[in-house]
Design an enzyme around this catalytic site. Structure first.
Site, mmCIF file in Angstrom:
data_model
loop_
_atom_site.group_PDB
_atom_site.id
_atom_site.type_symbol
_atom_site.label_atom_id
_atom_site.label_comp_id
_atom_site.label_asym_id
_atom_site.label_seq_id
_atom_site.Cartn_x
_atom_site.Cartn_y
_atom_site.Cartn_z
ATOM 1 N N PRO A 241 0.680 0.546 1.541
ATOM 2 C CA PRO A 241 -0.149 1.337 0.628
ATOM 3 C C PRO A 241 0.003 2.824 0.938
ATOM 4 O O PRO A 241 -0.494 3.314 1.948
ATOM 5 C CB PRO A 241 -1.577 0.852 0.903
ATOM 6 C CG PRO A 241 -1.520 0.299 2.287
ATOM 7 C CD PRO A 241 -0.145 -0.235 2.499
ATOM 8 N N ASP A 417 1.087 5.430 5.591
ATOM 9 C CA ASP A 417 0.670 4.050 5.367
ATOM 10 C C ASP A 417 -0.815 3.949 5.688
ATOM 11 O O ASP A 417 -1.217 4.091 6.853
ATOM 12 C CB ASP A 417 1.490 3.123 6.269
ATOM 13 C CG ASP A 417 1.235 1.645 5.999
ATOM 14 O OD1 ASP A 417 0.182 1.318 5.425
ATOM 15 O OD2 ASP A 417 2.083 0.824 6.390
ATOM 16 N N HIS A 418 -1.607 3.684 4.658
ATOM 17 C CA HIS A 418 -3.056 3.704 4.842
ATOM 18 C C HIS A 418 -3.565 2.510 5.652
ATOM 19 O O HIS A 418 -4.739 2.461 6.040
ATOM 20 C CB HIS A 418 -3.763 3.721 3.481
ATOM 21 C CG HIS A 418 -5.035 4.517 3.477
ATOM 22 N ND1 HIS A 418 -5.800 4.719 4.607
ATOM 23 C CD2 HIS A 418 -5.700 5.146 2.479
ATOM 24 C CE1 HIS A 418 -6.866 5.432 4.301
ATOM 25 N NE2 HIS A 418 -6.832 5.706 3.019
ATOM 26 N N ARG A 419 -2.695 1.528 5.931
ATOM 27 C CA ARG A 419 -3.102 0.440 6.811
ATOM 28 C C ARG A 419 -3.223 0.932 8.251
ATOM 29 O O ARG A 419 -4.052 0.424 9.025
ATOM 30 C CB ARG A 419 -2.078 -0.699 6.763
ATOM 31 C CG ARG A 419 -1.936 -1.382 5.413
ATOM 32 C CD ARG A 419 -0.815 -2.404 5.450
ATOM 33 N NE ARG A 419 0.479 -1.780 5.789
ATOM 34 C CZ ARG A 419 1.606 -2.470 5.973
ATOM 35 N NH1 ARG A 419 1.601 -3.790 5.883
ATOM 36 N NH2 ARG A 419 2.731 -1.826 6.269
ATOM 37 N N ILE A 421 -3.072 4.527 9.122
ATOM 38 C CA ILE A 421 -3.570 5.896 9.251
ATOM 39 C C ILE A 421 -4.717 6.113 8.278
ATOM 40 O O ILE A 421 -4.574 5.910 7.066
ATOM 41 C CB ILE A 421 -2.449 6.914 8.957
ATOM 42 C CG1 ILE A 421 -1.257 6.661 9.888
ATOM 43 C CG2 ILE A 421 -2.961 8.334 9.096
ATOM 44 C CD1 ILE A 421 -0.045 7.482 9.534
#
Length: 447
Positions: A241, A417-419, A421
């Site tokens: 994401p 990557d929002h998973r 960070i």
């Protein structure tokens, strides 16, 4: 006779495309002399000769895709002359190596595997008169369902977009003929498609050129680096994401620093530029926000934060986008980093990047500013948590010390990557980069 087959080039690569031969039948070659160039899905690789001798046969034409373990070239040892083949190579079946060749011998990357036992490997049927033994350094080629066809026919099928697996060969031993490929490519009007006519008429060995249709459209085969890049970008875009943030900063102090370095005797031949400064800033900022230098391990259910920085530098090359990396970049000085970036980019553009230099990246920098672009939304290199795009440095009106003045301004783009960070972590990392570029002296507060 000594037969050299396509070696395992590592990284799970099962095939390569022969780009060019550096030798011809009858040439004498020395051990480790470069004899060919092959293109994998990641890089252009030079193949060295495994032995000294005289070239007696080239099994593959340029432009042909070759599987690991398939024959490339035959050599006769020095002082010997090989007899001409009794049957055309196109009518020969593949052979496995003879008994007694279980020992591992060096190939291009690593070593050939040992056989599971000392028994003689099962031999596939061969045409009469073929007494050429397989090379001792190549493991037996396992039975596979790959359709049988000569290299020119395989190339024709690729050019016409025909899947050989859907055809039933009527030639010797079930081999697929040129006519069967052309028949499969024929459209409803009974004519070969426009893009196919040139490929079908081209003689074997003709360099591959894009096919131009009557309407002016051009079709190019999706191969090598371009295919690998496409697969990687699609996988990244639909797996991680992405979040992208932008920061525009006044980098006038950094540009002044670069001018001072350019005239300093200490700089010597080192080419320090805005990309070099950003690369150094990334290495420093990673220490303060280690989450950006990480990867997502789905199988283990873990986030892996790396202890070193594998700094990837996106490089535009004639063969497509490559992202070689500088190992342990955080250990390099500014001048050392400048040299490493210059060497990396030059090697990539010359097509000499080794496969090992494309592995181990942990975070990437892409300099879109060299194309006059201000900003963008870069896509993560697969397996990495962040990528930074450096925009063009422009002279713009900017607020400075309570007044409007012309200043050097640049926009930084950070995709992450929002998973791995959170927004707070990504923002802090981006602000750290901007702070160091807007005032290089602030580095002293961050190390």
């Amino acid at each position: 006779m000594k037969r050299f087959s396509l070696p395992d080039l590592g990284e799970g690569l099962t095939e390569s495309e022969l780009v060019s031969w550096r030798i011809a039948v009858g040439d004498h070659v020395e051990l480790n002399q470069v004899i060919a160039e092959v293109e994998t899905a990641k890089a252009l690789v030079e193949l060295p000769a495994p032995t000294a001798g005289v070239v007696t046969r080239l099994h593959v034409e340029p432009g042909t895709t070759v599987l690991v373990g398939e024959a490339l070239v035959d050599f006769a040892p020095d002082g010997e002359t090989a007899p001409p083949p009794s049957v055309p190579e196109a009518d020969r079946a593949e052979v496995d190596r003879p008994s007694g060749a279980a020992d591992r011998e060096p190939v291009l990357v690593g070593y050939g595997p040992r056989t599971a036992s000392g028994e003689r490997p099962r031999r596939r049927a061969r045409a009469a008169g073929d007494d050429t033994p397989a090379p001792a350094h190549t493991a037996p080629v396992p039975e596979r369902s790959r359709p049988r066809a000569t290299p020119p026919v395989r190339r024709l099928a690729r050019d016409l977009g025909v899947d050989l697996g859907t055809l039933v060969g009527t030639g010797v031993g079930g081999r697929i003929a040129r006519e069967e490929v052309e028949r499969a490519a024929t459209d409803l009007s009974g004519q070969l498609p426009e893009r196919a006519r040139g490929a079908a008429a081209a003689p074997s060995g003709t360099p591959e050129v894009p096919a131009t249709a009557a309407d002016g459209s051009v079709r190019r085969p999706i191969t090598g680096v371009r295919r690998r890049t496409a697969e990687a970008m699609v996988s990244s875009a639909f797996t991680a994401p992405h979040v992208t943030e932008f920061l525009t900063v006044d980098v006038t102090p950094t540009m002044s620093l670069l001018d001072a370095l350019a005239s300093s005797p200490r700089t010597g031949d080192h080419r320090v530029n805005i990309l070099t400064v950003l690369a150094k800033a990334v290495c420093i900022a990673v220490r303060r926000t280690p989450a950006v230098n990480a990867s997502w391990d789905e199988a283990a259910g873990e986030i892996v934060e790396y202890g070193h920085v594998g700094l990837g530098i996106a490089a535009a090359t004639p063969r497509g986008l490559l992202v070689p990396n500088i190992a342990r970049a955080e250990e390099l000085s500014l001048f050392e980093l400048a040299d490493a970036v210059s060497d990396l980019v030059r090697t990539a553009r010359e097509g000499r990047t080794a496969p090992a230099e494309l592995r181990g990246g942990t975070i990437t920098v892409s300099n879109v500013g060299v194309f006059g672009v201000d900003a963008g939304t870069p896509i993560l290199n697969p397996g990495e948590a962040a990528i930074i795009a450096l925009g063009a440095v422009r002279r713009r009106p900017w607020e400075f010390e309570g007044q409007v003045a012309l200043r050097h301004v640049v926009t930084l783009s950070l995709s992450f990557d929002h998973r791995l960070i959170d927004g707070e972590q990504g923002s802090r990392f981006l602000v750290d980069l901007g702070t160091m570029l807007s005032d290089p002296a602030m580095v002293l507060t961050m190390v």
